[in-house]
Every structure is written in structure tokens, then in C-alpha cells.
Design a protein around this motif. Structure first.
Motif, PDB file in Angstrom:
ATOM      1  N   TYR A 144       0.959  -1.122   0.156  1.00  0.00           N
ATOM      2  CA  TYR A 144      -0.196  -0.007   0.067  1.00  0.00           C
ATOM      3  C   TYR A 144       0.740   1.217  -0.056  1.00  0.00           C
ATOM      4  O   TYR A 144       0.792   2.282  -0.728  1.00  0.00           O
ATOM      5  N   ALA A 145       1.791   1.182   0.896  1.00  0.00           N
ATOM      6  CA  ALA A 145       2.820   2.365   0.947  1.00  0.00           C
ATOM      7  C   ALA A 145       3.520   2.605  -0.544  1.00  0.00           C
ATOM      8  O   ALA A 145       3.850   3.669  -0.974  1.00  0.00           O
ATOM      9  N   ASP A 146       3.903   1.331  -1.122  1.00  0.00           N
ATOM     10  CA  ASP A 146       4.536   1.391  -2.457  1.00  0.00           C
ATOM     11  C   ASP A 146       3.816   2.254  -3.411  1.00  0.00           C
ATOM     12  O   ASP A 146       4.462   2.920  -4.315  1.00  0.00           O
ATOM     13  N   ILE A 147       2.598   2.245  -3.444  1.00  0.00           N
ATOM     14  CA  ILE A 147       1.625   2.834  -4.293  1.00  0.00           C
ATOM     15  C   ILE A 147       1.743   4.271  -4.093  1.00  0.00           C
ATOM     16  O   ILE A 147       2.011   4.934  -5.112  1.00  0.00           O
ATOM     17  N   SER A 170       6.069  14.230  -0.024  1.00  0.00           N
ATOM     18  CA  SER A 170       7.143  13.503   0.400  1.00  0.00           C
ATOM     19  C   SER A 170       6.779  13.278   1.625  1.00  0.00           C
ATOM     20  O   SER A 170       7.201  12.337   2.480  1.00  0.00           O
ATOM     21  N   TYR A 171       6.554  14.483   2.535  1.00  0.00           N
ATOM     22  CA  TYR A 171       6.065  14.381   3.908  1.00  0.00           C
ATOM     23  C   TYR A 171       5.093  13.298   4.356  1.00  0.00           C
ATOM     24  O   TYR A 171       5.292  12.416   5.237  1.00  0.00           O
ATOM     25  N   LEU A 172       3.861  13.370   3.305  1.00  0.00           N
ATOM     26  CA  LEU A 172       2.776  12.412   3.483  1.00  0.00           C
ATOM     27  C   LEU A 172       3.150  10.864   3.391  1.00  0.00           C
ATOM     28  O   LEU A 172       2.857  10.209   4.121  1.00  0.00           O
ATOM     29  N   CYS A 173       4.253  10.870   2.345  1.00  0.00           N
ATOM     30  CA  CYS A 173       4.476   9.452   2.173  1.00  0.00           C
ATOM     31  C   CYS A 173       5.488   8.819   3.149  1.00  0.00           C
ATOM     32  O   CYS A 173       5.121   7.759   3.714  1.00  0.00           O
ATOM     33  N   ASN A 174       6.251   9.746   3.583  1.00  0.00           N
ATOM     34  CA  ASN A 174       7.023   9.495   5.111  1.00  0.00           C
ATOM     35  C   ASN A 174       6.254   9.218   6.150  1.00  0.00           C
ATOM     36  O   ASN A 174       6.528   8.143   7.059  1.00  0.00           O
TER      37      ASN A 174
END
Length: 324
Positions: free
Chosen positions: A253-256, A279-283
Motif C-alpha cells: 500500500y505504501a509502495d503505491i 514526500s512528507y505524507l509518504c514518509n
């Protein structure tokens, strides 16, 4: 760590919130108190609300990076903030009707009228702004209704951004005021990635709540697809509950989100603030997954019966093997 999409603009943000507060002070009692409290909860000084600023901050970005006049930027941002409060109230009522539904609908309509009045001070009735405005609201309406019977995340992850499409109004208005209408489509496309990632992080955080209330949730959709099952928002199948904390599914899910983050980072239409916020949200999403894994490991080290005593969904045999 500085929030590049927010901290440099805090003085302008404060001016916008002060403008909204002045309007709310003119609301009738007891609505004024509730309006001021909703505004306080949304203020970026509250750590958890800082990433939701995208609904109103884009005109302020354009003021500093594109030369949008300060007065126009602040006025447009204020309108977007009022409009955002309107949609937040609607979203709360649709997700979880409560005794406060009447209050939220009443306030929402006051916010909406003030937002329209403020937009009207910037754009004539003949402006193309209103064509874009109508399209954005149509996209929102189709999205929130489509969630009842369509699995948007599996069709295309970017489709879940439509639920937040009113957040585009600020950037659309700013580009029109800058007389750069040709940039609207590509910049909004870049913004959709940020809105998608924001929705993904919210869905991951709200998994349990959405499962209980039968709200559409992209992470639960992701689990269902991985299990080759149709995603039914309510009631969820036991197999979906059992795999909520499956490490492989959380990672994929995070990879998406990271896949689309790379697309955004290389887009010539993306604003620097989009890239920083996304980028902040992905992290944040990766950290949430990591925290869950760490919690699971602590539970296993403390004994399997301790895990059972926790009010957590059961995990699959495959996940047990993965975590030991």
C-alpha cells in the motif's frame, strides 16, 4: 524539521485565519462559538492539522513564488478556507451522522455563503472561474456518491483524489488571477497526486473507524484486491479484518504512494510545495506502517496471549510467520 509547504507562509496563514475569525464573530449565537472552535481545530499551529492546509494555502504559495498580489492571495485563501470548512462539515455528516448534524449543516451553509461572496469579490460572474468552480463541485458530487458502489482505488488510485477536488479551487483561482489559464490542467493533475496521498494516509489512519461505519477506505480496498475479493464496504469479510496488519499488504500500500511520489517529483508542472508536502505524507505513511510492525514485535516478544488480549483484529497464518 521545517515544513517547507507551510512554515514560510505562517504569517500569511495567520492573516487569513484572522479574516475568517472576523467573519465568524458576526454569526448569530450560539453558532459563533462553534464556528470559532472549528476554526481553532483547523489552525496549523495544531500539529495534526498542518498537512490539511492544501485546501486553502495554494494562493499564498502563488503570492510568494508567482507574484500573485497579496490582497488577492489573502482574499482567495480566505474564501478557500471558508469553503473547506463547509466541505469538512458535509464530510463529517456523510461519514458519521450524529446529534450535531443540524449544527454542522447550519454552519456549513453560512460558510458556503461567505465563501461565494468572497469569490465574487475576485471574479466577475462572466469569469471562466465559475466554469471551473462548477466542474470541481461536480467532480466532488460524483465521487462521494460513486463511493457507494464503485471501487475507485482499484480503477485508478488517483480517482480517490476527486473527493478532495474542491481543494483545487485555490490554485485554479490563483492561476486565473495571474492570467495563466493554460497551467490549470497540468498543475491540477500534479495536485491530484498530493490529494491522493493525503487520502491514503487518512484512510490508513481511519481503517478501523471506516470499517465500523461502512465508509469507503482505500486501504481496505487494497486488502480486498490482494485477497482477490470484491470490496464490500459493509459488512467487511472476516478475511479482510484478519489481514489489516499484514506486513506485506501494508508495505505494498505504501509502495503505491511512493510510486506516484516519484512521478510528482519528476513532473515539470509540479510546484515545489507539492513535492515537499507529498514526500512528507509518504514518509508519514511509512512511519505508521513501521510503528505497527514494531508494536506487533513487542506483542510477540511478550507472549501470544498478550496479543490476544489486545483489542486488535486477528492476523493470518501467513502474517504470523512473517512477524516471528
Amino acid at each position: 524539521m521545517q515544513r517547507e509547504w507551510l512554515d514560510p507562509y505562517l504569517l500569511d496563514v495567520q492573516a487569513v485565519f484572522s479574516s475568517a475569525e472576523e467573519r465568524f464573530q458576526r454569526y448569530p449565537e450560539p453558532l459563533v462559538g462553534h464556528a470559532l472552535e472549528q476554526l481553532r481545530l483547523l489552525h496549523p499551529s495544531r500539529k495534526e492539522s498542518g498537512h490539511s492546509c492544501i485546501g486553502y494555502i495554494t494562493p499564498l504559495w502563488m503570492q510568494h513564488t508567482e507574484g500573485l498580489p497579496s490582497e488577492q492571495a489573502h482574499l482567495l485563501s480566505t474564501a478557500c478556507l471558508l469553503h473547506m470548512l463547509y466541505f469538512l462539515n458535509l464530510d463529517d455528516i456523510m461519514d458519521e451522522p450524529t446529534e450535531e448534524s443540524v449544527l454542522k449543516l447550519s454552519l456549513g451553509n453560512l460558510y458556503y455563503v461567505d465563501a461565494l461572496q468572497t469569490y465574487g469579490a475576485l471574479f466577475e460572474s462572466s469569469s471562466v472561474f465559475w466554469i471551473h468552480f462548477r466542474k470541481v463541485i461536480l467532480d466532488w458530487a460524483v465521487s462521494v456518491n460513486g463511493e457507494l458502489h464503485l471501487d475507485y482505488f482499484q480503477q485508478n488510485p488517483l480517482l480517490i483524489a476527486q473527493k478532495a477536488s474542491p481543494s483545487q479551487i485555490g490554485i485554479i483561482g490563483a492561476l486565473l488571477l495571474l492570467e495563466q489559464p493554460d497551467r490549470i490542467v497540468p498543475v491540477c493533475s500534479a495536485m491530484n497526486i498530493v490529494l491522493m496521498t493525503l487520502q491514503m494516509t487518512d484512510d490508513f489512519t481511519d481503517t478501523k473507524q471506516d470499517a465500523v461505519h461502512g465508509n469507503y477506505n482505500s486501504y481496505l480496498s487494497h486488502i480486498s484486491a490482494a485477497l482477490q475479493q470484491e470490496y464490500l464496504t459493509h459488512p467487511l469479510k472476516d478475511s479482510v479484518h484478519q489481514n489489516v496488519f499484514n506486513s506485506h499488504l501494508m508495505n505494498s500500500y505504501a509502495d503505491i504512494a511512493h510510486h506516484f511520489n516519484r512521478i510528482l517529483a519528476t513532473s515539470s508542472s509540479s510546484l515545489p510545495q507539492f513535492i515537499s508536502l507529498n514526500s512528507y505524507l509518504c514518509n508519514t505513511l511509512v512511519q505508521a506502517v513501521h510503528d505497527i510492525k514494531e508494536h506487533k514485535q513487542r506483542l510477540y516478544r511478550g507472549g501470544f496471549h498478550y496479543w490476544i488480549s489486545e483489542s486488535q483484529p486477528e492476523i493470518s497464518d501467513e502474517e504470523q510467520a512473517d512477524s516471528v
